[in-house]
Write an enzyme that holds these catalytic residues in place. Structure first.
Site, PDB file in Angstrom:
ATOM      1  N   ASP A 183      -1.055   0.871  -8.297  1.00 10.33           N
ATOM      2  CA  ASP A 183      -0.242   0.382  -7.178  1.00 10.33           C
ATOM      3  C   ASP A 183       1.097   1.124  -7.096  1.00 10.33           C
ATOM      4  OD1 ASP A 183      -2.088  -1.466  -6.253  1.00 10.33           O
ATOM      5  OD2 ASP A 183      -1.221  -3.152  -7.367  1.00 10.33           O
ATOM      6  N   HIS A 241       4.456  -4.928  -5.384  1.00 15.29           N
ATOM      7  CA  HIS A 241       4.731  -4.090  -4.221  1.00 15.29           C
ATOM      8  C   HIS A 241       6.182  -4.233  -3.744  1.00 15.29           C
ATOM      9  CE1 HIS A 241       0.548  -3.150  -4.125  1.00 15.29           C
ATOM     10  NE2 HIS A 241       0.206  -4.409  -3.940  1.00 15.29           N
TER      11      HIS A 241
END
Ligand SMILES: [Zn+2]
Length: 320
Positions: free
Chosen positions: A244, A267
């Protein structure tokens, strides 16, 4: 970073699947893009004409459960991070990512299908030097009990991730990763999305995770892993966080020369650190050449856009 020149894909390659949050079927086609184009999502299947969105931090409009890109007319592409991780991780600089629905297909929850598509398309070098964003001083961000920092690291990109879940099966894990295409393919690209069974009902009622299943998500309850096939790596969760990170930081628009550390992050933290870095013009510069041999040199050039937005604007006379 094997190539000193920019790269793109030789041909197109298509993957088809469902969105993990929407549950909707979607087809995604990777394809070539010109020098200095970066990564460009092309959203098809809309009423009217196709819409393009550059994969850069300025186009991020949400980071709650996935990274969502859009423009002033609203969201265009959700869950952008795994396909971006595959492109950046495999050493592709310029590519189009055509998508006929609102969300990148989740496939098996990892970047494996996108890596396979890149392999199928092939990577070719282009007649221009590769450019990097070189981190010049540490930039850190704290959000609640999450901490993120990016610091100078001359020879490439490094990710250091620590996770600390109250769930006893996941618990504490850490993973450090120096990016190369070979290591990305072997150690990070296959690490899958993970989640907690206790979160599923809440996510469903909020309209998320409608496409989630044991085929694309590693699921834990308080006592055990629920997927019968087991884990791909003992520390698969930490490795997925690295995946990620690579995808979220691809939104710098250029490969980074820097080391990123994330503690209990996600995120939102990745985006916050990247935004803080790019906002501080004394914290980075654009260099070109071959990072591994330390032969990069600063770029001071106007009138030639790399990826639009903030990075193109930074090609002013203040570049040292
Ligand atoms: Zn992910």
């Amino acid at each position: 970073m094997k190539f000193s020149r920019q790269t793109t894909l030789r041909a197109q390659a298509t993957v088809a699947g469902v969105g993990v949050h929407s549950g909707l079927p979607v087809t995604l086609t990777l394809g070539p893009a010109p020098v200095d184009a970066g990564f460009i999502f092309v959203r098809t299947g809309l009423e009217g004409s196709d819409r393009e969105v550059q994969a850069i931090a300025d186009q991020v409009i949400a980071t709650d459960l996935a990274t969502v890109l859009g423009d002033r007319n609203g969201p265009l592409v959700s869950t952008a991070e795994h396909v971006l991780a595959a492109l950046r991780g495999m050493g592709v600089d310029n590519a189009t990512i055509e998508i006929d629905g609102p969300e990148v297909p989740i496939m098996d929850g990892s970047a494996a299908a996108f890596i396979a598509a890149i392999d199928q398309a092939g990577i070719v070098t282009q007649p221009a030097q590769r450019r990097f964003i070189q981190v010049l001083k540490p930039i850190s961000v704290k959000i609640g009990d999450s901490f993120g920092e990016i610091r100078p690291y001359a020879t490439g990109f490094r990710a250091e991730v620590e996770i600390d879940f109250t769930n006893p099966v996941i618990g504490q894990q850490s993973y450090a990763f120096d990016l190369s295409a070979e290591r990305f393919r072997r150690e990070v690209g296959r690490a899958r999305t993970f989640g907690l069974m206790s979160d599923v009902a809440r996510l469903w009622s909020a309209g998320y995770a409608l496409g989630a299943s044991f085929d694309n998500t590693v699921v834990f309850d308080e006592e055990r892993l629920l997927n019968t096939e087991g884990l791909r790596y003992a520390d698969e969760c930490a490795r997925h966080k690295v995946l990620d990170v690579i995808g979220d930081l691809a939104l710098a628009g250029l490969p980074l020369l820097g080391a990123y550390r994330s503690v209990r992050g996600g995120h939102k933290l990745n985006h916050a650190v990247l935004t803080a870095l790019l906002a501080d013009r004394t914290a980075w510069r654009v260099v070109e050449g071959e990072a591994v041999r330390r032969t990069t040199r600063p770029v001071a050039e106007t009138g030639r856009s790399i990826v639009g937005g903030r990075i193109a604007a930074a090609y002013g006379p203040d570049v040292s």
